[in-house]
Every structure is written in structure tokens, then in C-alpha cells.
Scaffold this motif. Structure first.
Motif, PDB file in Angstrom:
ATOM      1  N   PHE A  44       8.212  11.321   4.719  1.00 17.53           N
ATOM      2  CA  PHE A  44       7.969  10.659   3.446  1.00 17.53           C
ATOM      3  C   PHE A  44       6.547  10.134   3.315  1.00 17.53           C
ATOM      4  CE2 PHE A  44       7.426   6.240   2.140  1.00 17.53           C
ATOM      5  CZ  PHE A  44       7.349   6.438   0.777  1.00 17.53           C
ATOM      6  N   PHE A  45       5.926   9.757   4.425  1.00 21.44           N
ATOM      7  CA  PHE A  45       4.640   9.071   4.321  1.00 21.44           C
ATOM      8  C   PHE A  45       3.730   9.839   3.392  1.00 21.44           C
ATOM      9  CE2 PHE A  45       5.813   7.149   8.485  1.00 21.44           C
ATOM     10  CZ  PHE A  45       5.977   5.886   7.965  1.00 21.44           C
ATOM     11  N   PRO A  46       3.115   9.135   2.471  1.00 20.84           N
ATOM     12  CA  PRO A  46       2.387   9.774   1.392  1.00 20.84           C
ATOM     13  C   PRO A  46       1.473  10.886   1.897  1.00 20.84           C
ATOM     14  CG  PRO A  46       2.135   7.369   1.310  1.00 20.84           C
ATOM     15  CD  PRO A  46       3.033   7.684   2.438  1.00 20.84           C
ATOM     16  N   ARG A  83      18.020   7.157   3.728  1.00 16.73           N
ATOM     17  CA  ARG A  83      17.455   7.528   5.017  1.00 16.73           C
ATOM     18  C   ARG A  83      16.446   6.501   5.498  1.00 16.73           C
ATOM     19  NH1 ARG A  83      15.956  12.814   2.772  1.00 16.73           N
ATOM     20  NH2 ARG A  83      17.801  14.056   3.074  1.00 16.73           N
ATOM     21  N   ASN A  84      15.694   6.005   4.542  1.00 13.47           N
ATOM     22  CA  ASN A  84      14.568   5.204   4.947  1.00 13.47           C
ATOM     23  C   ASN A  84      14.898   3.745   5.187  1.00 13.47           C
ATOM     24  OD1 ASN A  84      12.322   7.065   5.125  1.00 13.47           O
ATOM     25  ND2 ASN A  84      12.922   7.534   3.035  1.00 13.47           N
ATOM     26  N   PHE A 109      16.379   2.983   7.493  1.00 10.22           N
ATOM     27  CA  PHE A 109      16.144   3.005   8.927  1.00 10.22           C
ATOM     28  C   PHE A 109      14.811   2.371   9.301  1.00 10.22           C
ATOM     29  CE2 PHE A 109      13.627   5.213  12.052  1.00 10.22           C
ATOM     30  CZ  PHE A 109      14.341   4.987  13.193  1.00 10.22           C
ATOM     31  N   PRO A 154       0.805  -1.233   0.000  1.00 13.41           N
ATOM     32  CA  PRO A 154       0.000   0.000   0.000  1.00 13.41           C
ATOM     33  C   PRO A 154       0.835   1.279   0.000  1.00 13.41           C
ATOM     34  CG  PRO A 154      -0.324  -1.246   2.049  1.00 13.41           C
ATOM     35  CD  PRO A 154       0.475  -2.104   1.133  1.00 13.41           C
ATOM     36  N   THR A 213       0.740   7.210  14.137  1.00 14.28           N
ATOM     37  CA  THR A 213       0.459   6.838  12.754  1.00 14.28           C
ATOM     38  C   THR A 213      -0.422   5.601  12.626  1.00 14.28           C
ATOM     39  OG1 THR A 213       2.404   5.439  12.683  1.00 14.28           O
ATOM     40  CG2 THR A 213       2.691   7.717  12.004  1.00 14.28           C
ATOM     41  N   VAL A 217      -7.066   7.079   0.715  1.00 19.70           N
ATOM     42  CA  VAL A 217      -5.758   6.882   1.343  1.00 19.70           C
ATOM     43  C   VAL A 217      -5.944   6.359   2.761  1.00 19.70           C
ATOM     44  CG1 VAL A 217      -3.638   8.003   2.078  1.00 19.70           C
ATOM     45  CG2 VAL A 217      -4.768   8.740  -0.017  1.00 19.70           C
ATOM     46  N   PHE A 264      16.873   9.706  -0.197  1.00 23.22           N
ATOM     47  CA  PHE A 264      15.628   9.285   0.409  1.00 23.22           C
ATOM     48  C   PHE A 264      15.663   7.802   0.777  1.00 23.22           C
ATOM     49  CE2 PHE A 264      11.703   7.114  -0.786  1.00 23.22           C
ATOM     50  CZ  PHE A 264      10.917   7.496   0.271  1.00 23.22           C
ATOM     51  N   VAL A 283      14.449   9.690  11.720  1.00 29.37           N
ATOM     52  CA  VAL A 283      13.013   9.507  11.914  1.00 29.37           C
ATOM     53  C   VAL A 283      12.260  10.655  11.256  1.00 29.37           C
ATOM     54  CG1 VAL A 283      11.147   9.344  13.596  1.00 29.37           C
ATOM     55  CG2 VAL A 283      13.332   8.245  14.047  1.00 29.37           C
ATOM     56  N   GLU A 322       1.381  17.441   3.392  1.00 32.81           N
ATOM     57  CA  GLU A 322       0.181  18.153   2.950  1.00 32.81           C
ATOM     58  C   GLU A 322      -0.892  18.112   4.036  1.00 32.81           C
ATOM     59  OE1 GLU A 322       1.913  16.095   1.135  1.00 32.81           O
ATOM     60  OE2 GLU A 322       2.218  16.942  -0.865  1.00 32.81           O
ATOM     61  N   HIS A 344       0.549   4.259  -2.842  1.00 35.68           N
ATOM     62  CA  HIS A 344       0.290   5.678  -2.595  1.00 35.68           C
ATOM     63  C   HIS A 344       1.534   6.532  -2.744  1.00 35.68           C
ATOM     64  CE1 HIS A 344      -3.881   5.380  -1.728  1.00 35.68           C
ATOM     65  NE2 HIS A 344      -3.608   4.195  -1.213  1.00 35.68           N
ATOM     66  N   ILE A 366      -4.342   2.849   3.735  1.00 31.23           N
ATOM     67  CA  ILE A 366      -3.079   2.824   4.478  1.00 31.23           C
ATOM     68  C   ILE A 366      -3.272   2.983   5.969  1.00 31.23           C
ATOM     69  CG2 ILE A 366      -0.838   3.869   4.829  1.00 31.23           C
ATOM     70  CD1 ILE A 366      -0.694   4.722   2.149  1.00 31.23           C
ATOM     71  N   LEU A 367      -4.024   3.976   6.361  1.00 29.21           N
ATOM     72  CA  LEU A 367      -4.019   4.322   7.775  1.00 29.21           C
ATOM     73  C   LEU A 367      -4.978   3.458   8.579  1.00 29.21           C
ATOM     74  CD1 LEU A 367      -4.067   8.147   7.180  1.00 29.21           C
ATOM     75  CD2 LEU A 367      -2.104   6.810   7.883  1.00 29.21           C
ATOM     76  N   LYS A 398      13.020  12.546   8.716  1.00 28.28           N
ATOM     77  CA  LYS A 398      12.960  12.443   7.253  1.00 28.28           C
ATOM     78  C   LYS A 398      12.044  11.301   6.839  1.00 28.28           C
ATOM     79  CE  LYS A 398      16.308  15.475   6.641  1.00 28.28           C
ATOM     80  NZ  LYS A 398      16.062  16.824   6.182  1.00 28.28           N
ATOM     81  N   THR A 399      12.083  10.231   7.611  1.00 23.98           N
ATOM     82  CA  THR A 399      11.270   9.084   7.262  1.00 23.98           C
ATOM     83  C   THR A 399       9.791   9.404   7.394  1.00 23.98           C
ATOM     84  OG1 THR A 399      12.987   7.614   8.019  1.00 23.98           O
ATOM     85  CG2 THR A 399      10.793   6.690   7.821  1.00 23.98           C
ATOM     86  N   ILE A 400       9.463  10.028   8.504  1.00 30.22           N
ATOM     87  CA  ILE A 400       8.074  10.384   8.738  1.00 30.22           C
ATOM     88  C   ILE A 400       7.585  11.301   7.626  1.00 30.22           C
ATOM     89  CG2 ILE A 400       6.543  11.681  10.270  1.00 30.22           C
ATOM     90  CD1 ILE A 400       7.281   9.094  11.485  1.00 30.22           C
TER      91      ILE A 400
END
Lengths: 403, 328
Positions: free
Chosen positions: B110-112, A175-176, A178, A116, A211, B159, A172, B104, B116, A120, B163-164, B106-108
Motif C-alpha cells: 500500500f505504501f504510496p 488488512r491494514n 494490522f 504524511p 522502509t 515524497v 484494504f 504484511v 511503482e 501521499h 515520508i521516507l 498487502k500492507t507494504i
């Protein structure tokens, strides 16, 4: 180096600039010129410009190159010596291609395609397709079927994104990696990697509280699957950077006299110098031009009563209806003159960039929309003339050609 | 007044979207409303555009006064994310330990669509401040980054479902979506200009938004339409110009160059006018609510003066009154 020599000698010409400035049209016109110069040319567009497909005389623009008929090249006033193919970036297809090409196994591929986050995240890549455009350019270059690629760039928020797309993708992914560590399963599969600081369990819980845990799981799976493709990405990114900075490539800046388009163009120009991306030419599109001597203009712009008086004096005995029409034509001229003033001021602000005269091109606001092939022909005619250090001086001398 | 509280401007670059958002904010302020004008800093290094339109210094994350009745704010996605997470976790130390690690963060990010969403979450908080009780603002005007941004937001339910699914975040995303898709609270305006590609894109975007499961209230604004062009009837080609009595008269008075220039200017304006008719016709066929804002020449007195002139034009176009009325 003039625009024509760029089209004769470079392998990749990239049209950059803010959205809505006519990059797609410019790319098509440059590609037609490239073909006329005898090169096997391919134009890669990004916008789904259906009218452009019509103008080029091909049924559809899609992700595979289509041959533009010779008749189109002739109608554009360019006897065909080389060939022209056109294609449109289909970001979804490009992305799927990529996964198919680099996934080390069928299983890895299926995992990625079904994930998923991929579905997305891929939307983000597709809506903002710098990376995919860059990737497509590189595969086309590697295929070796063309002498010249003319590339339209995506309407990104910042036009420079295109040039750093490959590098950003690698950063990217780096980094990820991780993320894969954040769940017990992920850690087991990456034995040997060490994590410092607070315990992973706690960290994972904290993040999951915001999340939701499904998101974390999906993200971890995604990056685990991508892990295996990582080396491929890194190599390609390095090659792309090299190609863009080599003698074989050239970046053309397209703009209009609109303030924000010019501001973006200036940023691009500065960035090309800083990043050592070879800068080719500056094209200012849709400029209101004028050929009228200032002395006459002064009488006219002095105001309505004076204008009618001047007309009456100059043309005694003119029939009333003819005078009325002449007066309306002049009123419209003055309205148009507001646009000319605006553009003159905007362009004179470019002087400090110190762009060589033979790299500065101004395309007038044409009295037809550039969507048909004859429009492209006129666009080309204007483009071929370098405008000199003061675009306006040159333009005013040549504006007669545009009527 | 009762009516919509959030106006989102979107559209292809180069159509004057930011200028129109600023002018609309100013125009509403002149009607006595307290207006918050917001832009998104999705890329922090980009300085933004709105401040310059008021001759003000760059905007920050706290609203500042930029004109009578107008406050400007720049919503930084990273700052919004930090505030959001802090609001959920409540332990600053824990937040720092977890979310302020560069990896963390940068990773966060990224989440689609997360960035926004965070911008929108902030916007929603401002929108809440328009409530009767708080009355901090009467109206929020948002200069949205692009059509892709808006489309993403309006696809949020999918979305979230895919995903969530669960968690605080999913619930909040649903609330953001509820705000955007509520025609009584939000109006989305697609800005376009009378040129082929921008007009087509506006139409396509409108249709795409209509095909969503729960269509928001969307209108189209045709910007920069040149007005007061006098009707001069059919114009000759440059080669036949000398046979046109009025053009011949101009040549007799001021010479051939004058004739050529006047003819070229008139042909160009006529082309522009035809384009306006053609594109307006196409957009009217969509049945979308449509407003026409005239071209406003740049003011020699600078951008703030220009914004004031554009605000007059926006008012004359009827944009303010009609978009603020909540639908019946």
C-alpha cells in the motif's frame, strides 16, 4: 431494453470503457437525452474536459452541480422537458468531504489530514479515483435531487475497477489494521488484539530496516485514525454494491474499433455477466462507415490504372481539371476505405458476444469533432438508432444521414 | 554508441502507446542495437500487451527473445519487491517470516507508490546492464502504464522528503529519480493522437512536467496521422454536392450513393487533416520536441507484421536517431 428506455427508467447509468474512447462525450449526450425525456438529470464527468463545459454552455465544471442552460438543450435539438446539471469529480474535494463527513471528532479529522501517509496516499486515491467517483455517486444518489445520474468513469487501468472500488477499499482497510500493531504505542492502544508468529519487535525492526522508521510511524498513525471511521466505510461499501447490482442501475460499455479498446469492452461485458451488474448497451464510437455498394468498390480497388480507365470510360469528354479532381476525390475515398475495412473486421468480431440488436449502437466517425453542442446533437442522432445485430449492414443503409 | 539508454513511453490510453514502444524497440534493433522492451505488471492478473505485438507468448520476469535484437520482459511489482527486500535483508528466513505474511505483504504494497518504485528499481537494474562493462543491452524501452505513473515518479523527491526521509529506501528512491531526471540517460515520450482530448492532455502533461523542480527530457509523439491525403480544395455540403462538377461526374458514372459516399469520406478525411494541423500547431507552441508518426493500416498478416510496418514508420519519423542522441 433500448438505450432510450434505460434513460427513461434507470436511476444510475454508468459509462464504462477503456481510456480515450469518448466516454465523457457519450455521458454528456446521454444526459442531454435524459433531460429531454423529462427527467431531472445530472451528469458526473471525470476528465477535466474544458471543451465539454463550453459545449454545455456553463462557465466551469467543478465539484458542485451546475445547471446547464435551456438554450444548450435546445441547441442540441432537445426541447427541455426535464433539467440537466453537470459536475466534474474533483477527487481532492471528494476525499476531503469524505474525511469531514466520517471523522468521528475534530481531533481525528485533523490527525488524518495532517498525516504524511494520508497526504501521499490521498494522491494515489486522487490519481486513480475509482473509489472517490463511486463515493460521490452514492452521496448524489442519497441527496435525492435527481431522477437520473449519468456517470463517466475514471480512466483506470482496468475499467472494472470502478465497480469493485468500494469492496477493495474495505479489504484494504481491514488488512491494514494490522499496521497499527507494529509499534509499541500502537499495540498499547489496541489491547486485546493478538499477534501470532514471530515477535512483533523483530518484525517491526526488519520492516523498518528497509522502509525507515518514520514511514512505519506515519503509517501506524494513519491507520489508527482511520480505525474509527472503519464501520462507516464498510456500511457504505455494502450499500454501493447493492445499488450497482440493482434494477435501478445500468452499465453502458463504450468502445472504439481499436483492438485494445474492443478487448477491454469484451472483458467488461463478460465481467458484468459474471458479477451480475446489469448491462445496458454497447456503444461503438468513431466507426468509419460507408454507403458504397460493393460492386462499384470492386472496380475501384482493382488498382490505379483500372480506376482511371473506369473513370475515363464512364465519363468520356470530361474536362481535364474536373477529371483530375474526381480522381483525387476517389483516391481519398480509397484511403478512407482502409479505415472502413479495419472497422468492419473489428466489429464483425463482436458477433459472438450475442448482444441483442437493440442494445448495439454504432456512432460513425463524424466529419466534425464532437466538442461543440451541434456535435453532441449529431452524436445523439446517431446514438438513438440501434444498429441491429450486424452494425455494418445497418450503418451502410444509414450512412447517408451523416453527410 | 553514446547516448540515452532508457526510453519511457507514456500517454493517455488509446493512443497506441504500446504499439509505438514495440515498434521503436524493433526499429532500434534493426540499427544493430540490443534492445530490452519492458512492461509493468502493476496488476498481476492483467496479461499485458507487448507480447501480442510480436506474436509471442506472454512475457515473464526473465527477458525472452521476441524479435531479432529485441527481448521482452514483464516487470512484476510483487516479484520486484521481493527481490529488492531480499537484496537488503539477505536472510531468506527472516524475509519469509516477515514479508511473506499475507497481511504484511498487502500492507507494504500500500505504501504510496511503492509498487511503482519497485518496477522502476528493476528497470534501473536493467539500465545498469547497459554499462560499457556489461553491454547486456544497448537500450531499454519501457511502456509505462500511464501519465499518472510517470508524474508520480517525477515527484519522487517530494515524497522522499516528506515520508521516507532516511533509510536505504530513501537512498534508492533518490537514485531512481536521478536516472529519470537525467536528460543524458533518459528520454520520456508522451504519445498522443490528433484528437482534441488526447492532444490537450499531452500538452498539459508536458507543461506539468516542465514545472517540476528538475525537469526531465520530455518529447511528444503525435501518432496515427493519416498521410497522403490528396488536396481536393473546399468541399460542398451534402445538399450542394450536385453543383460540384467533379462530384456530379462521379454521380453520373456510379450513381448517387457513390457521390454521397465519396463526399462523406473526403469530408471526414479533411476534418482529420484539419485536426492534425490544429493539434500540431498547439503542440508546437509548447516548444516540446515533437515527432509525427503516420497512421499504419492493420496488416492482414497479423500483429507482428503490423509492428514491423510501424517500425518502418518510426524510423522514417526520425524518432530513433534523435531521441538516442544525448543532449549537448
Amino acid at each position: 431494453m433500448s438505450l432510450l428506455s434505460l434513460l427513461k427508467e434507470k436511476r444510475v447509468v454508468i459509462c464504462t470503457g477503456s481510456g480515450g474512447v469518448g466516454k465523457t462525450t457519450t455521458s454528456a449526450a446521454l444526459a442531454i437525452q435524459g433531460a429531454a425525456l423529462g427527467r431531472k438529470t445530472l451528469v458526473l464527468t471525470i476528465d477535466p474536459a474544458r471543451r465539454l463545459a463550453d459545449a454545455l454552455g456553463i462557465a466551469t465544471l467543478d465539484h458542485s452541480p451546475r445547471r446547464v442552460p435551456e438554450a444548450t438543450l435546445r441547441a442540441a435539438g432537445r426541447g427541455p422537458h426535464g433539467t440537466l446539471d453537470a459536475m466534474m469529480l474533483d477527487a481532492k474535494a471528494a476525499l476531503d468531504d469524505l474525511v469531514h463527513r466520517y471523522a468521528p471528532s475534530k481531533r481525528a479529522r485533523d490527525t488524518i489530514l495532517a498525516n504524511p501517509i494520508y497526504r501521499h496516499g490521498s494522491r494515489a486515491l486522487i490519481e486513480n479515483p475509482d473509489y472517490l467517483a463511486m463515493e460521490t455517486v452514492q452521496s448524489l444518489e442519497a441527496e435525492g435531487n435527481w431522477d437520473l445520474l449519468v456517470v463517466d468513469t475514471p480512466p483506470t487501468r482496468h475499467a472494472l475497477d470502478f465497480f469493485s472500488a468500494a469492496r477493495r477499499m474495505v479489504e484494504f482497510l481491514e488488512r491494514n489494521r494490522f499496521l497499527a500493531l507494529m509499534t509499541p504505542r500502537g499495540r498499547r492502544s489496541l489491547v486485546g488484539e493478538r499477534v501470532l508468529g514471530i515477535g512483533m519487535e523483530v518484525l517491526t525492526k526488519v520492516i523498518a530496516r528497509v522502509t525507515g522508521s518514520q514511514l512505519l510511524d506515519a503509517a501506524r498513525d494513519f491507520f489508527l485514525a482511520f480505525e474509527e471511521m472503519f464501520e462507516g466505510f464498510r456500511e457504505r461499501a455494502a450499500r454501493m454494491d447493492e445499488l450497482l447490482r440493482s434494477d435501478a442501475a445500468s452499465a453502458v460499455i463504450v468502445t472504439t474499433p481499436e483492438p485494445h479498446a474492443l478487448a477491454e469492452a469484451r472483458l467488461l461485458h463478460a465481467a458484468f455477466i459474471a458479477e451480475r451488474i446489469p448491462f445496458g448497451a454497447f456503444i461503438v464510437n468513431r466507426v468509419a462507415t460507408d454507403a458504397l455498394p460493393e460492386s462499384i468498390l470492386r472496380t475501384w480497388s482493382a488498382g490505379d490504372p483500372v480506376r482511371s480507365k473506369a473513370l475515363a470510360q464512364a465519363l468520356p469528354g470530361l474536362a481535364g481539371n474536373v477529371r483530375e479532381r474526381a480522381s483525387a476525390l476517389m483516391d481519398n475515398y480509397l484511403l478512407y476505405r482502409i479505415l472502413v475495412e479495419r472497422d468492419r473486421n473489428a466489429l464483425s468480431g463482436l458477433a459472438d458476444l450475442g448482444i441483442a440488436p437493440n442494445r448495439m449502437h454504432v456512432v460513425p466517425l463524424l466529419d466534425k469533432e464532437v466538442v461543440r453542442v451541434e456535435g453532441l446533437r449529431r452524436f445523439l442522432r446517431c446514438l438513438k438508432k440501434a444498429s441491429g445485430s450486424n452494425p455494418f449492414a445497418r450503418m451502410e443503409r444509414s450512412a447517408g444521414d451523416n453527410g | 554508441m553514446e547516448g540515452r539508454r532508457l526510453l519511457m513511453f507514456t500517454g493517455k490510453g488509446g493512443c497506441g502507446r504500446s504499439a509505438l514502444a514495440a515498434a521503436t524497440a524493433l526499429s532500434a534493433a534493426r540499427e544493430g542495437q540490443r534492445v530490452l522492451l519492458a512492461e509493468a505488471a502493476v496488476r498481476p492478473e492483467h496479461p499485458g500487451r507487448l507480447h501480442a505485438l510480436f506474436g509471442a507468448p506472454p512475457l515473464g520476469s526473465d527477458p525472452v527473445h521476441v524479435a531479432k535484437g529485441v527481448w521482452g520482459v514483464r516487470i512484476d511489482a510483487d516479484a520486484a519487491l521481493r527481490d529488492y527486500v531480499l537484496g537488503k535483508i539477505r536472510f531468506q528466513a527472516l524475509y519469509r517470516a516477515a514479508f511473506e505474511r499475507p497481511s504484511v505483504r498487502k500492507t507494504i504494497a500500500f505504501f504510496p507508490g511503492l509498487r511503482e518504485l519497485m518496477v522502476l528499481w528493476r528497470l534501473r537494474a536493467f539500465e545498469q546492464e547497459t554499462s560499457k562493462r556489461q553491454r547486456r543491452w544497448d537500450l531499454i524501452v519501457f511502456d509505462a502504464p500511464s501519465t499518472g505513473f510517470v508524474l508520480f515518479l517525477l515527484q519522487l523527491p517530494q515524497v522522499v522528503v516528506q515520508i521516507l526521509r532516511t533509510g536505504v529506501f530513501a537512498r534508492d528512491a533518490a537514485e531512481i529519480y536521478a536516472l529519470l531526471s537525467d536528460p543524458a540517460r533518459t528520454q520520456i515520450l508522451i504519445v498522443t493522437i490528433p484528437e482534441e482530448l488526447p492532444a490537450l492532455e499531452a500538452r498539459d502533461f508536458w507543461q506539468r512536467l516542465q514545472s517540476l523542480p528538475s525537469p526531465a527530457s520530455v518529447g511528444i509523439v503525435m501518432n496515427a496521422v493519416i498521410e497522403n491525403i490528396r488536396d481536393v480544395g473546399p468541399l460542398p455540403s451534402p445538399l450542394a454536392a450536385r453543383h460540384d462538377p467533379a462530384l456530379a461526374a462521379i454521380e453520373a458514372a456510379w450513381g448517387r450513393d457513390a457521390r454521397a459516399a465519396v463526399l462523406y469520406a473526403n469530408r471526414t478525411l479533411q476534418r482529420a487533416q484539419e485536426a492534425v494541423h490544429r493539434h500540431l500547431g498547439m503542440l508546437r507552441d509548447t516548444q516540446a520536441p515533437l515527432w509525427i508518426v503516420p497512421f499504419v493500416p492493420p496488416s492482414p498478416r497479423g500483429e507482428a507484421a503490423q509492428t514491423a510496418l510501424l517500425a518502418d514508420a518510426v524510423r522514417a519519423a526520425g524518432l530513433i536517431t534523435s531521441v538516442l542522441e544525448a543532449p549537448v
